[in-house]
Scaffold this motif. Structure first.
Motif, PDB file in Angstrom:
ATOM      1  N   THR A 121       0.849  -1.196   0.000  1.00 46.30           N
ATOM      2  CA  THR A 121       0.000   0.000   0.000  1.00 46.30           C
ATOM      3  C   THR A 121       0.878   1.237   0.000  1.00 46.30           C
ATOM      4  O   THR A 121       1.777   1.385   0.838  1.00 46.30           O
ATOM      5  N   ARG A 122       0.653   2.118  -0.966  1.00 47.51           N
ATOM      6  CA  ARG A 122       1.348   3.400  -1.033  1.00 47.51           C
ATOM      7  C   ARG A 122       0.303   4.509  -0.854  1.00 47.51           C
ATOM      8  O   ARG A 122      -0.782   4.426  -1.420  1.00 47.51           O
ATOM      9  N   ILE A 123       0.661   5.521  -0.083  1.00 47.73           N
ATOM     10  CA  ILE A 123      -0.280   6.606   0.212  1.00 47.73           C
ATOM     11  C   ILE A 123       0.352   7.934  -0.174  1.00 47.73           C
ATOM     12  O   ILE A 123       1.471   8.247   0.246  1.00 47.73           O
ATOM     13  N   LEU A 124      -0.368   8.708  -0.971  1.00 50.39           N
ATOM     14  CA  LEU A 124       0.043  10.063  -1.319  1.00 50.39           C
ATOM     15  C   LEU A 124      -0.937  11.044  -0.686  1.00 50.39           C
ATOM     16  O   LEU A 124      -2.118  11.061  -1.040  1.00 50.39           O
ATOM     17  N   GLU A 125      -0.456  11.846   0.265  1.00 48.24           N
ATOM     18  CA  GLU A 125      -1.300  12.876   0.866  1.00 48.24           C
ATOM     19  C   GLU A 125      -1.065  14.196   0.159  1.00 48.24           C
ATOM     20  O   GLU A 125       0.085  14.644   0.028  1.00 48.24           O
ATOM     21  N   ILE A 126      -2.138  14.818  -0.307  1.00 46.30           N
ATOM     22  CA  ILE A 126      -2.055  16.127  -0.960  1.00 46.30           C
ATOM     23  C   ILE A 126      -2.503  17.172   0.055  1.00 46.30           C
ATOM     24  O   ILE A 126      -3.655  17.166   0.499  1.00 46.30           O
ATOM     25  N   LEU A 127      -1.597  18.051   0.440  1.00 47.51           N
ATOM     26  CA  LEU A 127      -1.892  19.086   1.432  1.00 47.51           C
ATOM     27  C   LEU A 127      -2.249  20.377   0.708  1.00 47.51           C
ATOM     28  O   LEU A 127      -1.442  20.902  -0.083  1.00 47.51           O
ATOM     29  N   CYS A 128      -3.437  20.889   0.976  1.00 50.12           N
ATOM     30  CA  CYS A 128      -3.943  22.087   0.297  1.00 50.12           C
ATOM     31  C   CYS A 128      -4.067  23.251   1.277  1.00 50.12           C
ATOM     32  O   CYS A 128      -4.124  23.062   2.496  1.00 50.12           O
ATOM     33  N   ASP A 129      -4.137  24.444   0.726  1.00 48.77           N
ATOM     34  CA  ASP A 129      -4.444  25.634   1.523  1.00 48.77           C
ATOM     35  C   ASP A 129      -5.957  25.782   1.599  1.00 48.77           C
ATOM     36  O   ASP A 129      -6.669  25.545   0.603  1.00 48.77           O
ATOM     37  N   PHE A 130      -6.450  26.211   2.774  1.00 49.84           N
ATOM     38  CA  PHE A 130      -7.890  26.337   2.970  1.00 49.84           C
ATOM     39  C   PHE A 130      -8.236  27.771   3.362  1.00 49.84           C
ATOM     40  O   PHE A 130      -7.906  28.220   4.470  1.00 49.84           O
ATOM     41  N   SER A 131      -8.878  28.478   2.472  1.00 43.94           N
ATOM     42  CA  SER A 131      -9.341  29.833   2.786  1.00 43.94           C
ATOM     43  C   SER A 131     -10.597  29.753   3.639  1.00 43.94           C
ATOM     44  O   SER A 131     -11.285  28.716   3.682  1.00 43.94           O
TER      45      SER A 131
END
Length: 525
Positions: free
Chosen positions: A427-437
């Protein structure tokens, strides 16, 4: 014009009863009071004495000793209803209240709402087919006779039940009635109330049956109104706002809940805390207000579930033994893209599919309508997909004839990620971290139902930090879970920086990862 006669069942706090009476009658409505016979006679006399000069109040001269779950509560309601009908000929509606209830709309608003539709407001769900009863006795409420109070005489209550069960002493429900169940906080029209009382007098067999059912205040009026009134004239809801905790206990409201309560699509709220003196004062003043407009957002229950749930993060049912032993496949590789902004994850999966030809499935454990092949019904609902997650994934690998498969997961699904990580597959996991206005967070709150279109700005300003912290908590939980193959890309980093972890996650050349990371509008809202 609608004129409301409130039916108040109370068992304590004479001053609060008197205040409630003065409050509703000051706005031109009526009140019939039944004061529990278990309460001190001095309190009863105080109520009678102080309200004697109020022509809009009647106190039932006959009192019964009330007990939770007993017929006595229905009997007390009938006494109050008869007194109200006889004393207030101009009353058009009869509304059940308790001493813990307070208005969350003005009397003007209440009357306008009742005038708008010629109908009765009463919850009435099929007793046997619905899931209104969450735990405990269900059919046993009806088919056995309950002579003892479960709270005061627990040993006798259950001893009587077990004896009847052992001897097979069951009984039948009256054949012409479909038993219904719902909240005891209803509002009925005068004609409906009269029909119910007349039916009660005429059908002694029905009265005898309900006298020994358990918790009849949740079934008696609900069944009779459903039996007597055309369906088109019934609204299957209560006008009293109340929330129950996960443990079945009513949630209390306090001074800082004023704006929240006013925005709910209800007329009264239960239960107001005895300590919430400022809230009681403001709601009391509200009821006599004229010309006030109310912005309805109706997010109360969803907001409570969201905030209360923050204290239970990490709790989940243990996996079933067949789920532990099943496997996606030792030589297979599951690639999980997790991102709170679903549209960003979906875009990345689309770009990755174009460059790698890997099959990609979007939020199949979060969105009911995710496009999936027919897998014999396992894919039909979110509940089934989650329950049989490994079997589902194994079938999806087989369907796409691949050993590598991408899916999207919401970051809140940590338990699913951990379950897949523990599988014999990779299992490979890619977390995408975004900015939240703040604007995005407000939209999120409305999309998931913890805020409405008319939620006050002050309420939203208090809510946004909680949502932001919740997102951060989910990311920290993923980081702390110790996944073997965890990669991160962030909105604030350049495509060159993001290309490295992306190449490792997808097992592709850096040049291809660079093209994916540099995709136009990848992080755009």
């Amino acid at each position: 014009m609608a004129q409301i006669a409130y039916l108040l069942l109370s068992h304590k706090d004479a001053p609060a009863v008197i205040a409630q009476a003065n409050r509703v009658t000051a706005a031109g409505d009526f009140l019939a009071i039944h004061f529990d016979a278990r309460a001190p006679d001095g309190d009863y006399q105080q109520i009678v004495s102080e309200l004697a000069d109020n022509p809009r109040v009647v106190v039932t001269p006959r009192r019964v000793k009330c007990g939770w779950g007993e017929w006595s509560l229905v009997e007390a309601t009938i006494l109050a209803a008869r007194a109200a009908i006889d004393t207030f000929p101009r009353a058009t509606h009869f509304y059940m209240l308790s001493g813990d209830c307070m208005p969350i709309k003005s009397a003007e608003y209440c009357r306008a709402m009742l005038e708008a539709e010629d109908c009765d407001y009463i919850e009435h769900h099929d007793f046997h087919a619905s899931d209104w009863i969450k735990t405990g006795f269900k059919e046993e409420r009806l088919i056995y006779r309950h002579f003892f109070n479960e709270r005061r005489n627990k040993a006798l209550f259950y001893r009587s039940f077990e004896l009847q069960k052992r001897l097979g002493l069951t009984r039948s429900v009256p054949q012409d009635l479909q038993i219904m169940i719902g909240s005891q906080w209803w509002c009925l029209r005068r004609e409906t109330m009269q029909k119910v009382l007349a039916f009660t007098d005429r059908r002694r067999d029905v009265r005898r049956f309900f006298r020994t059912t358990w918790i009849p205040d949740e079934t008696f009026f609900q069944t009779l109104v459903h039996h007597l009134i055309p369906r088109a004239e019934l609204r299957n809801r209560t006008l009293t706002f109340l929330i129950f905790s996960d443990y079945g206990m009513p949630v209390s409201f306090y001074d800082d809940h004023y704006d929240l309560l006013l925005s709910q699509d209800y007329l009264f709220a239960r239960k107001i805390s005895p300590e919430a003196l400022a809230l009681k004062r403001r709601l009391g003043q509200l009821y006599t207000t004229v010309g006030m407009e109310f912005d309805i957002s109706n997010e109360g229950r969803r907001l409570f579930q969201f905030l209360a749930g923050r204290g239970r993060v990490g709790r989940r049912f243990a996996p079933r033994f067949w789920e532990k032993e099943s496997s996606i496949g030792r030589d297979r590789e599951l690639l999980i893209v997790t991102c709170k902004k679903w549209h960003v994850a979906k875009r990345l999966v689309d770009r990755a599919r174009q460059h790698t030809n890997l099959p990609g499935l979007k939020y199949l454990f979060d969105e009911e309508d995710t496009e999936l092949p027919d897998l014999g019904g396992t894919q039909a609902t979110l509940v089934k997909r989650t329950r049989h997650r490994r079997a589902l994934m194994r079938m999806l690998f087989d369907y796409h004839d691949t050993d590598r498969l991408m899916i999207c997961l919401d970051p809140s699904n940590l338990a699913l990620m951990q379950d897949f990580e523990s599988d014999r597959s990779t299992t490979r996991i890619l977390e995408i971290l975004c900015d939240f206005s703040d604007q995005y967070l407000e939209g999120h709150a409305r999309r998931v139902g913890i805020a409405g279109q008319s939620t006050k700005a002050v309420t939203m300003s208090r809510l946004l930090p909680t949502i932001r912290a919740d997102f951060q908590f989910e990311s920290e939980a993923i980081n702390a879970a110790g996944f073997t193959h965890l990669y991160r890309i962030t909105e604030s980093d350049t495509p060159d920086t993001n290309a490295g972890p992306l190449a490792e996650f997808l097992s592709i050349e850096p040049g291809a990862a660079q093209q994916i990371a540099a995709s136009d509008h990848l992080f755009a809202d």
